[in-house]
Design a protein around this motif. Sequence first.
Motif, PDB file in Angstrom:
ATOM      1  N   GLN A   1       0.867  -1.275  -0.119  1.00 28.42           N
ATOM      2  CA  GLN A   1      -0.009  -0.092   0.063  1.00 28.42           C
ATOM      3  C   GLN A   1       0.971   1.443  -0.083  1.00 28.42           C
ATOM      4  N   CYS A   2       1.906   0.987   0.908  1.00 34.11           N
ATOM      5  CA  CYS A   2       2.804   2.428   0.689  1.00 34.11           C
ATOM      6  C   CYS A   2       3.368   2.702  -0.875  1.00 34.11           C
TER       7      CYS A   2
ATOM      8  N   ARG B   1       0.016   5.953   6.653  1.00 34.00           N
ATOM      9  CA  ARG B   1      -1.370   5.630   7.277  1.00 34.00           C
ATOM     10  C   ARG B   1      -2.097   4.310   6.275  1.00 34.00           C
ATOM     11  N   ALA B   2      -1.642   4.323   5.039  1.00 37.66           N
ATOM     12  CA  ALA B   2      -2.279   3.263   4.310  1.00 37.66           C
ATOM     13  C   ALA B   2      -1.528   1.878   4.705  1.00 37.66           C
TER      14      ALA B   2
ATOM     15  N   ALA C   1       0.896   4.365  -2.732  1.00 38.95           N
ATOM     16  CA  ALA C   1       0.279   5.702  -2.106  1.00 38.95           C
ATOM     17  C   ALA C   1       1.290   6.703  -2.542  1.00 38.95           C
TER      18      ALA C   1
END
Length: 66
Positions: free
Chosen positions: A15-16, A52-53, A19
């Motif tokens: 996810q990082c 946050r993801a 993003a």
Amino acid sequence: MHIDIDKDVCIGAGQCALAAPGVFTQDDDGYSTLLPGSEDGAGDPMVRAAARACPVSAITVRDSTG
């Protein structure tokens, strides 16, 4: 800004990298790592969103002091 990735916590969800692809990537084992030259995350407004993801909170972003 200082970015830490806890390699013991990271599960390789990616996810990082989705993003903030200018800062994060995945290594050969599929775990999060920083792209060369992006250790401070400077200039990328998505660094905090990427942290946050992370589904396991393996990424910590701190403001630099000094």
